[in-house]
Design an enzyme around this catalytic site. Structure first.
Site, PDB file in Angstrom:
ATOM      1  N   HIS A   1       0.840  -1.206   0.000  1.00  0.00           N
ATOM      2  CA  HIS A   1       0.000   0.000   0.000  1.00  0.00           C
ATOM      3  C   HIS A   1       0.869   1.248   0.000  1.00  0.00           C
ATOM      4  O   HIS A   1       1.417   1.654   1.021  1.00  0.00           O
ATOM      5  CB  HIS A   1      -0.929   0.027   1.215  1.00  0.00           C
ATOM      6  CG  HIS A   1      -2.075   0.981   1.034  1.00  0.00           C
ATOM      7  ND1 HIS A   1      -3.351   0.558   0.689  1.00  0.00           N
ATOM      8  CD2 HIS A   1      -2.139   2.328   1.124  1.00  0.00           C
ATOM      9  CE1 HIS A   1      -4.143   1.611   0.591  1.00  0.00           C
ATOM     10  NE2 HIS A   1      -3.426   2.701   0.853  1.00  0.00           N
TER      11      HIS A   1
ATOM     12  N   HIS B   1       1.410   5.266  -2.376  1.00  0.00           N
ATOM     13  CA  HIS B   1       0.873   6.217  -3.353  1.00  0.00           C
ATOM     14  C   HIS B   1       2.024   6.992  -3.979  1.00  0.00           C
ATOM     15  O   HIS B   1       3.043   7.235  -3.335  1.00  0.00           O
ATOM     16  CB  HIS B   1      -0.069   7.224  -2.685  1.00  0.00           C
ATOM     17  CG  HIS B   1      -1.147   6.609  -1.849  1.00  0.00           C
ATOM     18  ND1 HIS B   1      -2.178   5.866  -2.380  1.00  0.00           N
ATOM     19  CD2 HIS B   1      -1.355   6.634  -0.505  1.00  0.00           C
ATOM     20  CE1 HIS B   1      -2.975   5.469  -1.400  1.00  0.00           C
ATOM     21  NE2 HIS B   1      -2.487   5.911  -0.250  1.00  0.00           N
TER      22      HIS B   1
ATOM     23  N   TYR C   1      -8.679  16.767   0.213  1.00  0.00           N
ATOM     24  CA  TYR C   1      -7.401  17.232   0.762  1.00  0.00           C
ATOM     25  C   TYR C   1      -6.389  17.315  -0.377  1.00  0.00           C
ATOM     26  O   TYR C   1      -6.632  16.797  -1.477  1.00  0.00           O
ATOM     27  CB  TYR C   1      -6.885  16.303   1.872  1.00  0.00           C
ATOM     28  CG  TYR C   1      -6.314  14.984   1.388  1.00  0.00           C
ATOM     29  CD1 TYR C   1      -4.943  14.771   1.321  1.00  0.00           C
ATOM     30  CD2 TYR C   1      -7.151  13.932   0.988  1.00  0.00           C
ATOM     31  CE1 TYR C   1      -4.410  13.571   0.872  1.00  0.00           C
ATOM     32  CE2 TYR C   1      -6.634  12.728   0.536  1.00  0.00           C
ATOM     33  CZ  TYR C   1      -5.269  12.559   0.486  1.00  0.00           C
ATOM     34  OH  TYR C   1      -4.750  11.353   0.031  1.00  0.00           O
TER      35      TYR C   1
ATOM     36  N   SER D   1      -7.510   9.122  -3.497  1.00  0.00           N
ATOM     37  CA  SER D   1      -8.754   9.834  -3.834  1.00  0.00           C
ATOM     38  C   SER D   1      -8.503  11.178  -4.505  1.00  0.00           C
ATOM     39  O   SER D   1      -9.366  11.677  -5.236  1.00  0.00           O
ATOM     40  CB  SER D   1      -9.585  10.048  -2.570  1.00  0.00           C
ATOM     41  OG  SER D   1      -8.904  10.908  -1.666  1.00  0.00           O
TER      42      SER D   1
ATOM     43  N   ARG E   1     -10.181   0.181  -6.391  1.00  0.00           N
ATOM     44  CA  ARG E   1     -10.386   0.631  -5.017  1.00  0.00           C
ATOM     45  C   ARG E   1     -11.672   1.429  -4.877  1.00  0.00           C
ATOM     46  O   ARG E   1     -11.964   2.302  -5.688  1.00  0.00           O
ATOM     47  CB  ARG E   1      -9.212   1.510  -4.577  1.00  0.00           C
ATOM     48  CG  ARG E   1      -9.238   1.866  -3.088  1.00  0.00           C
ATOM     49  CD  ARG E   1      -8.210   2.923  -2.752  1.00  0.00           C
ATOM     50  NE  ARG E   1      -7.868   2.923  -1.333  1.00  0.00           N
ATOM     51  CZ  ARG E   1      -7.317   3.937  -0.691  1.00  0.00           C
ATOM     52  NH1 ARG E   1      -7.050   5.061  -1.351  1.00  0.00           N
ATOM     53  NH2 ARG E   1      -7.030   3.871   0.596  1.00  0.00           N
TER      54      ARG E   1
ATOM     55  N   TYR F   1     -11.493   0.924   1.303  1.00  0.00           N
ATOM     56  CA  TYR F   1     -11.069   1.707   2.460  1.00  0.00           C
ATOM     57  C   TYR F   1     -12.349   2.182   3.124  1.00  0.00           C
ATOM     58  O   TYR F   1     -13.059   3.044   2.606  1.00  0.00           O
ATOM     59  CB  TYR F   1     -10.197   2.886   2.023  1.00  0.00           C
ATOM     60  CG  TYR F   1      -9.677   3.729   3.176  1.00  0.00           C
ATOM     61  CD1 TYR F   1      -9.552   3.213   4.464  1.00  0.00           C
ATOM     62  CD2 TYR F   1      -9.311   5.054   2.969  1.00  0.00           C
ATOM     63  CE1 TYR F   1      -9.067   3.987   5.507  1.00  0.00           C
ATOM     64  CE2 TYR F   1      -8.818   5.840   4.000  1.00  0.00           C
ATOM     65  CZ  TYR F   1      -8.710   5.307   5.270  1.00  0.00           C
ATOM     66  OH  TYR F   1      -8.237   6.080   6.310  1.00  0.00           O
TER      67      TYR F   1
ATOM     68  N   HIS G   1      -5.973  -1.002   5.746  1.00  0.00           N
ATOM     69  CA  HIS G   1      -5.666  -0.418   7.049  1.00  0.00           C
ATOM     70  C   HIS G   1      -6.448  -1.038   8.216  1.00  0.00           C
ATOM     71  O   HIS G   1      -7.208  -0.357   8.906  1.00  0.00           O
ATOM     72  CB  HIS G   1      -5.914   1.091   6.999  1.00  0.00           C
ATOM     73  CG  HIS G   1      -5.254   1.782   5.844  1.00  0.00           C
ATOM     74  ND1 HIS G   1      -3.994   1.416   5.363  1.00  0.00           N
ATOM     75  CD2 HIS G   1      -5.666   2.807   5.048  1.00  0.00           C
ATOM     76  CE1 HIS G   1      -3.681   2.212   4.348  1.00  0.00           C
ATOM     77  NE2 HIS G   1      -4.671   3.048   4.133  1.00  0.00           N
TER      78      HIS G   1
ATOM     79  N   ASP H   1       1.689   2.383   3.706  1.00  0.00           N
ATOM     80  CA  ASP H   1       0.824   3.547   3.488  1.00  0.00           C
ATOM     81  C   ASP H   1       1.657   4.799   3.208  1.00  0.00           C
ATOM     82  O   ASP H   1       1.196   5.917   3.376  1.00  0.00           O
ATOM     83  CB  ASP H   1      -0.141   3.789   4.658  1.00  0.00           C
ATOM     84  CG  ASP H   1      -1.246   4.797   4.312  1.00  0.00           C
ATOM     85  OD1 ASP H   1      -1.610   4.895   3.134  1.00  0.00           O
ATOM     86  OD2 ASP H   1      -1.711   5.506   5.231  1.00  0.00           O
TER      87      ASP H   1
END
Length: 303
Positions: free
Chosen positions: A28, A30, A46, A74, A121, A156, A180, A247
């Site tokens: 996981h 990004h 965000y 996202s 996802r 998620y 998570h 993450d």
């Protein structure tokens, strides 16, 4: 908030204190490429800072991790190009998880598959989606799109939503993968509503869970010791359905009073070396750790 300098994504400072098996995978992560080339989605909640393939490569060199799964966050909506950029930089040791919608064509999915994407996802947590009817509909639609292709559906979300879709996951022809720790809240204890459903789904073999993002469930930095019983309970339920992830770059997607969605949200400064060193506490058996780090990701992501 002009001229304010934010810390970059963290790099590990604690050396790894156990033997990481060859072919280990961080399941996981990004990538946030140059915003001029990879603009963010206007509807995001965000805005993260940059996180480059080179920074990720440095992270994994320190952690002794060979493989990676890059997940579209996202902030890009259904634009998976930044993830693809990261995957291409990494080469054969990378896989991806995409975000799609009903406008995404089968030809586009074919191209994603050829590029190394192996799942889609559904992010309900960042968007604050708690309605079980919405969750059930989104999961059902995703499974219908993926069943012929054999990709998994990654979610998620929260434990309450996992309880609400439990029957759908058990009936699904493709695996569900929960991000998570399934969104559990460490202070609420092993008896918290929904955790038993998560354990049951892992035990059934129909779902995987990522023991990742411990800081999202626990406030006990830097070792998140209250996560030990949860990790052990999930691993004991079915060690063949557990995967691990950092993450990284540890985005802060929380809604903060006074912070607009277009203001840069500073990354959480997590020491991923210290985080990986928790794995032997969660899984003392080296054979089980190899399943979590190597065998399970190889099966799920087709390495």
């Amino acid at each position: 908030m002009t001229d304010q300098v934010y810390a970059r994504a963290a790099q590990p400072t604690t050396p790894i204190n156990f033997e990481v098996p060859a072919g280990a995978c961080d399941c996981h992560t990004h990538i946030h490429g140059d915003v001029a080339k990879f603009p963010f989605f206007a509807g995001r909640v965000y805005t993260p800072g940059p996180a480059s393939p080179e920074e990720m490569a440095a992270l994994h060199k320190t952690l002794h991790i060979e493989r990676v799964v890059i997940v579209t966050p996202s902030v890009y909506g259904t634009d998976n190009s930044s993830s693809l950029f990261g995957m291409k930089a990494r080469g054969r040791t990378a896989r991806g998880v995409a975000v799609i919608d009903d406008k995404t064509t089968e030809n586009e999915l074919d191209a994603m598959q050829a590029a190394g994407f192996r799942g889609i996802r559904i992010n309900m947590a960042t968007d604050g989606v708690n309605n079980p009817d919405v969750g059930r509909a989104r999961f059902t639609t995703a499974v219908e799109r993926m069943k012929a292709r054999g990709w998994h559906v990654q979610l998620y979300t929260t434990l309450s939503m996992i309880s609400a879709i439990r029957d759908l996951v058990l009936a699904s022809p493709v695996p569900a993968v929960f991000d998570h720790f399934g969104g559990l809240e460490a202070p609420l204890g092993l008896e918290q509503p929904g955790f038993a459903d998560l354990v049951a789904l892992i035990k059934s073999g129909k779902a995987y869970v990522k023991i990742s993002g411990a800081y999202r469930s626990s406030n006990l930095a830097p070792d998140y010791q209250d996560m030990v019983p949860y990790a052990r309970a999930l691993i004991e339920a079915n060690p063949d359905r557990i995967v691990w992830g950092t993450d990284w770059p540890h985005p802060d997607s929380a809604q903060v009073e006074g912070r607009k969605s277009t203001d840069i949200a500073p990354f959480h400064q997590i020491d991923d070396g210290r985080l990986l060193n928790q794995l032997p506490l969660w899984a003392p058996d080296a054979h089980v750790r190899k399943k979590i780090l190597v065998d399970n990701p190889a099966r799920l992501y087709e390495f």
